[in-house]
Design an enzyme around this catalytic site. Structure first.
Site, PDB file in Angstrom:
ATOM      1  N   HIS A  51       0.950  -1.336  -0.027  1.00 30.85           N
ATOM      2  CA  HIS A  51       0.119   0.199  -0.176  1.00 30.85           C
ATOM      3  C   HIS A  51       0.785   1.385  -0.122  1.00 30.85           C
ATOM      4  O   HIS A  51       1.816   1.432   0.791  1.00 30.85           O
ATOM      5  CB  HIS A  51      -1.003   0.098   1.107  1.00 30.85           C
ATOM      6  CG  HIS A  51      -2.203  -0.875   1.124  1.00 30.85           C
ATOM      7  ND1 HIS A  51      -3.108  -0.595   1.908  1.00 30.85           N
ATOM      8  CD2 HIS A  51      -2.217  -1.806   0.244  1.00 30.85           C
ATOM      9  CE1 HIS A  51      -4.176  -1.532   1.517  1.00 30.85           C
ATOM     10  NE2 HIS A  51      -3.578  -2.391   0.678  1.00 30.85           N
ATOM     11  N   PRO A  69      -4.046   0.553  18.812  1.00 29.79           N
ATOM     12  CA  PRO A  69      -3.814   0.105  17.404  1.00 29.79           C
ATOM     13  C   PRO A  69      -3.896   1.116  16.178  1.00 29.79           C
ATOM     14  O   PRO A  69      -3.643   0.943  15.191  1.00 29.79           O
ATOM     15  CB  PRO A  69      -4.619  -1.109  17.306  1.00 29.79           C
ATOM     16  CG  PRO A  69      -5.819  -0.900  18.212  1.00 29.79           C
ATOM     17  CD  PRO A  69      -5.136  -0.003  19.543  1.00 29.79           C
ATOM     18  N   LYS A 100       1.153   0.426  15.187  1.00 21.98           N
ATOM     19  CA  LYS A 100       2.557   0.250  15.579  1.00 21.98           C
ATOM     20  C   LYS A 100       2.849  -1.012  16.451  1.00 21.98           C
ATOM     21  O   LYS A 100       4.003  -1.245  16.814  1.00 21.98           O
ATOM     22  CB  LYS A 100       2.865   1.423  16.412  1.00 21.98           C
ATOM     23  CG  LYS A 100       3.042   2.715  15.617  1.00 21.98           C
ATOM     24  CD  LYS A 100       3.924   2.824  14.737  1.00 21.98           C
ATOM     25  CE  LYS A 100       4.021   3.543  13.483  1.00 21.98           C
ATOM     26  NZ  LYS A 100       4.163   2.918  12.227  1.00 21.98           N
ATOM     27  N   TYR A 105       3.779   6.569  10.046  1.00 24.59           N
ATOM     28  CA  TYR A 105       3.117   5.401   9.727  1.00 24.59           C
ATOM     29  C   TYR A 105       3.790   4.337   9.013  1.00 24.59           C
ATOM     30  O   TYR A 105       3.801   3.153   9.323  1.00 24.59           O
ATOM     31  CB  TYR A 105       1.863   5.736   8.779  1.00 24.59           C
ATOM     32  CG  TYR A 105       0.725   4.745   8.586  1.00 24.59           C
ATOM     33  CD1 TYR A 105       0.953   3.603   7.915  1.00 24.59           C
ATOM     34  CD2 TYR A 105      -0.230   4.831   9.630  1.00 24.59           C
ATOM     35  CE1 TYR A 105       0.010   2.673   7.776  1.00 24.59           C
ATOM     36  CE2 TYR A 105      -1.420   4.017   9.585  1.00 24.59           C
ATOM     37  CZ  TYR A 105      -1.157   2.854   8.558  1.00 24.59           C
ATOM     38  OH  TYR A 105      -2.018   1.959   8.571  1.00 24.59           O
TER      39      TYR A 105
HETATM   40  P1  FAS Z   1       2.500 -11.528  22.077  1.00 30.16           P
HETATM   41  O1  FAS Z   1       1.552 -11.120  23.089  1.00 30.16           O
HETATM   42  O2  FAS Z   1       1.974 -11.662  20.741  1.00 30.16           O
HETATM   43  O3  FAS Z   1       3.220 -12.852  22.134  1.00 30.16           O
HETATM   44  C1  FAS Z   1       3.662 -13.060  23.699  1.00 30.16           C
HETATM   45  C2  FAS Z   1       3.577 -14.636  23.711  1.00 30.16           C
HETATM   46  O4  FAS Z   1       4.078 -15.040  24.878  1.00 30.16           O
HETATM   47  C3  FAS Z   1       2.316 -15.486  23.598  1.00 30.16           C
HETATM   48  O5  FAS Z   1       2.092 -16.295  22.642  1.00 30.16           O
HETATM   49  C4  FAS Z   1       1.860 -15.678  24.858  1.00 30.16           C
HETATM   50  O6  FAS Z   1       1.080 -16.999  24.822  1.00 30.16           O
HETATM   51  C5  FAS Z   1       3.279 -16.140  25.450  1.00 30.16           C
HETATM   52  N1  FAS Z   1       3.307 -16.054  26.857  1.00 30.16           N
HETATM   53  C6  FAS Z   1       2.787 -15.132  27.735  1.00 30.16           C
HETATM   54  N2  FAS Z   1       3.096 -15.347  29.100  1.00 30.16           N
HETATM   55  C7  FAS Z   1       3.970 -16.567  29.311  1.00 30.16           C
HETATM   56  C8  FAS Z   1       4.567 -17.226  29.845  1.00 30.16           C
HETATM   57  N3  FAS Z   1       4.431 -16.926  31.241  1.00 30.16           N
HETATM   58  N4  FAS Z   1       5.198 -18.336  29.550  1.00 30.16           N
HETATM   59  C9  FAS Z   1       5.419 -18.597  28.395  1.00 30.16           C
HETATM   60  N5  FAS Z   1       4.978 -17.861  27.259  1.00 30.16           N
HETATM   61  C10 FAS Z   1       4.164 -16.803  27.543  1.00 30.16           C
HETATM   62  N6  FAS Z   1      -0.958  -4.140  16.710  1.00 30.16           N
HETATM   63  C11 FAS Z   1      -0.926  -3.814  15.561  1.00 30.16           C
HETATM   64  O7  FAS Z   1       0.386  -3.219  15.193  1.00 30.16           O
HETATM   65  N7  FAS Z   1      -2.118  -3.622  14.947  1.00 30.16           N
HETATM   66  C12 FAS Z   1      -3.223  -4.236  15.382  1.00 30.16           C
HETATM   67  O8  FAS Z   1      -4.335  -4.227  14.568  1.00 30.16           O
HETATM   68  C13 FAS Z   1      -3.231  -4.972  16.573  1.00 30.16           C
HETATM   69  N8  FAS Z   1      -4.186  -5.239  17.056  1.00 30.16           N
HETATM   70  C14 FAS Z   1      -4.356  -6.101  18.164  1.00 30.16           C
HETATM   71  C15 FAS Z   1      -5.527  -6.556  18.772  1.00 30.16           C
HETATM   72  C16 FAS Z   1      -5.267  -7.482  20.063  1.00 30.16           C
HETATM   73  C17 FAS Z   1      -6.847  -7.981  20.484  1.00 30.16           C
HETATM   74  C18 FAS Z   1      -4.171  -7.381  20.769  1.00 30.16           C
HETATM   75  C19 FAS Z   1      -4.303  -8.073  22.003  1.00 30.16           C
HETATM   76  C20 FAS Z   1      -3.174  -6.653  20.115  1.00 30.16           C
HETATM   77  C21 FAS Z   1      -3.175  -6.117  18.993  1.00 30.16           C
HETATM   78  N9  FAS Z   1      -1.869  -5.429  18.566  1.00 30.16           N
HETATM   79  C22 FAS Z   1      -2.079  -4.884  17.190  1.00 30.16           C
HETATM   80  C23 FAS Z   1      -0.592  -5.687  19.047  1.00 30.16           C
HETATM   81  C24 FAS Z   1      -0.139  -6.879  18.862  1.00 30.16           C
HETATM   82  O9  FAS Z   1       0.033  -7.055  17.385  1.00 30.16           O
HETATM   83  C25 FAS Z   1       1.353  -7.197  19.514  1.00 30.16           C
HETATM   84  O10 FAS Z   1       1.888  -5.594  19.593  1.00 30.16           O
HETATM   85  C26 FAS Z   1       2.275  -8.246  19.237  1.00 30.16           C
HETATM   86  O11 FAS Z   1       1.512  -9.170  19.289  1.00 30.16           O
HETATM   87  C27 FAS Z   1       3.347  -8.184  19.956  1.00 30.16           C
HETATM   88  O12 FAS Z   1       4.076  -9.368  19.865  1.00 30.16           O
HETATM   89  P2  FAS Z   1       4.978  -9.871  21.126  1.00 30.16           P
HETATM   90  O13 FAS Z   1       5.514  -8.827  21.788  1.00 30.16           O
HETATM   91  O14 FAS Z   1       5.692 -11.179  20.685  1.00 30.16           O
HETATM   92  O15 FAS Z   1       3.876 -10.191  22.213  1.00 30.16           O
HETATM   93  C1  PHB Z   2      -5.932  -4.291  11.278  1.00 26.42           C
HETATM   94  O1  PHB Z   2      -5.969  -5.227  11.932  1.00 26.42           O
HETATM   95  O2  PHB Z   2      -5.982  -4.572   9.667  1.00 26.42           O
HETATM   96  C2  PHB Z   2      -5.264  -2.962  11.638  1.00 26.42           C
HETATM   97  C3  PHB Z   2      -5.520  -2.446  12.663  1.00 26.42           C
HETATM   98  C4  PHB Z   2      -5.035  -1.162  13.175  1.00 26.42           C
HETATM   99  C5  PHB Z   2      -4.461  -0.482  12.124  1.00 26.42           C
HETATM  100  C6  PHB Z   2      -4.331  -0.791  10.795  1.00 26.42           C
HETATM  101  C7  PHB Z   2      -4.954  -2.032  10.500  1.00 26.42           C
HETATM  102  O3  PHB Z   2      -4.128   0.943  12.506  1.00 26.42           O
END
Ligand code: FAS
Ligand code: PHB
Length: 393
Positions: free
Chosen positions: A76, A296, A300, A388
């Site tokens: 994009h 979100p 980022k 962005y």
């Molecule tokens: P993660 O949380 O992805 O991974 C951590 C891992 O550690 C998990 O698999 C967990 O099971 C494991 N873990 C936890 N405790 C543990 C323990 N005690 N022992 C062993 N393992 C353990 N970011 C965006 O950029 N755009 C979005 O649209 C967006 N939407 C999101 C929607 C939701 C509902 C959530 C919760 C987050 C969203 N995020 C979004 C943010 C998300 O993408 C995170 O930034 C990303 O998953 C970060 O990756 P990790 O740091 O690896 O953490």
């Molecule tokens: C997506 O989940 O596609 C998403 C979420 C937040 C953004 C952009 C894309 O800011």
């Protein structure tokens, strides 16, 4: 009697941060063990981020998992900001010469898991009861249980990649840990459906009824969000009501292009800004959501996890390559410098696009002025674009 193991790096968490770190270290000849609390199906089933910064794409290529991303990802060159019926395109490529790639975090995680399993490097699923011994002057020791059997892992360093609810950040002494937080007075209701997107690029809408976002995962799978009250209940939002609200908030022109269909996923997530400092304590290094959370709105979260891993993988590789501790010692300050800039951008996008205030408050006037400035100034649009697509590492 615990089963004793050793590794150079103990990685807690098998999400994007932990898995990417494992792959980059493996390519640098550094061995690691990844400990993941959930099973593979659960990790691969999480619906999270959708937009990859320029730098994230490069890091995934460096980790050897860029092939499917380039085959299936959507490049994009801009996004749109909608204000009522007005729409302003932010031309990333024209303003800052860069693009972003739309490719779900779910797919990134699947690619990293495949790579890890192909390599045969240890990735332990369904790990319970991880505890951390991180004493001054001693090699760290991780304790954990798998299938009821106690294990202990002696390592040189621990990477705390266990997300916001993990154990790593909580292992820092209270007198060392300083946190900063803002909880927003609303959440996002997200819906995923196998219907074509309503627009070729993402549309972020500020509407008097509340924020809405039209995103996507592919040409046939759409991802939408609407701002909702924090106490909103999913059962009050049947698919039809979500589609109707999206049409209202995205405006009549886009509404005419919205193809509705059954939700394959629907969820409500709260929004917060959060930073924990420092991101290092003795031989424990925090990365990703374990150290910081962003709303979100700026896309980022995942990308910040990747930039942390960019810094941490280079610091650990330098230590094993030439014994240098310089990048390890500067990791926390270096990572936090970029984290705070992403926190600012995510807070700014959230403040500009969501319905917060009653219309005659000072804050509401500031929001209107922010949007008018953005719609009328190339400089303002350039600032949005460069944040962005991703600030430099
Ligand atoms: P993660 O949380 O992805 O991974 C951590 C891992 O550690 C998990 O698999 C967990 O099971 C494991 N873990 C936890 N405790 C543990 C323990 N005690 N022992 C062993 N393992 C353990 N970011 C965006 O950029 N755009 C979005 O649209 C967006 N939407 C999101 C929607 C939701 C509902 C959530 C919760 C987050 C969203 N995020 C979004 C943010 C998300 O993408 C995170 O930034 C990303 O998953 C970060 O990756 P990790 O740091 O690896 O953490
Ligand atoms: C997506 O989940 O596609 C998403 C979420 C937040 C953004 C952009 C894309 O800011």
């Amino acid at each position: 009697m615990a089963i004793s193991e050793t590794a150079q790096i103990g990685i807690i968490g098998g999400g994007p941060a932990g898995l990417l770190l494992g792959e980059l270290l493996r390519k640098a000849g550094v061995d690691s063990v990844v400990l993941e609390r959930r099973d593979r199906a659960y990790v691969e089933g999480r619906i999270r981020a959708g937009v990859l910064e320029n730098g994230t794409v490069s890091m995934l290529e460096e980790a050897g998992v860029g092939d499917r991303l380039h085959r299936e990802g959507l490049v994009h060159s801009g996004t749109e900001i909608a204000l009522g019926t007005r729409r302003q395109r932010i031309d990333f490529e024209g303003l800052v010469g860069k693009t972003v790639t739309v490719y779900g975090q779910t797919e990134v995680t699947k690619d990293l898991i495949e790579a890890r399993l192909r390599s045969g490097a240890p990735l332990v699923w369904s790990v319970e009861g991880v505890t951390i011994e991180n004493e001054e002057g001693e090699k760290p020791l991780l304790h954990y249980v798998v299938d009821g059997a106690p294990h202990q892992l002696r390592c040189d360093f621990i990477a705390g990649c266990d997300g916001f609810h993990g154990v790593s950040r909580q292992s820092l002494p209270a007198e060392i840990l300083k946190t900063y937080e803002r909880v927003y007075p609303f959440g996002w209701l997200g819906i995923l459906a196998d219907v074509p997107p309503c627009a070729h690029e993402l549309v972020y809408a500020n509407h008097e009824r509340g924020f809405a976002l039209a995103s996507m995962r592919s040409e046939t799978r759409s991802r939408y969000y609407i701002q909702c009250a924090l106490d909103e209940k999913l059962e009050n939002w049947p698919d039809e009501r979500v589609w109707d609200e999206l049409k209202l908030r995205l405006g009549p022109e886009l509404a005419a292009s919205i193809v509705t269909g059954p939700a394959i996923e629907k969820s409500i997530a709260p929004l917060r800004s959060f930073v924990a400092t420092p991101m290092r304590y003795r031989n424990l290094f925090l990365a990703g959501d374990a150290a910081h959370i962003v709303p979100p709105t700026g896309a980022k979260g995942l990308n910040l996890a990747v930039s942390d891993i960019h810094y941490l993988s280079r610091a650990l590789s330098a230590f094993y390559r030439d014994g240098s501790r310089a990048l390890l010692d500067s990791y926390s300050d270096t990572a936090l410098a970029r984290v705070w800039k992403a926190e600012r951008f995510s807070w700014w996008m959230t403040s500009m696009l969501h319905k917060f205030h009653d219309e005659d408050s000072f804050e509401a006037r500031m929001q209107a002025a922010e949007l008018q400035y953005l719609f009328s100034s190339r400089a303002a649009q350039t600032a949005l674009a460069e944040n962005y697509v991703g600030l430099p590492y």
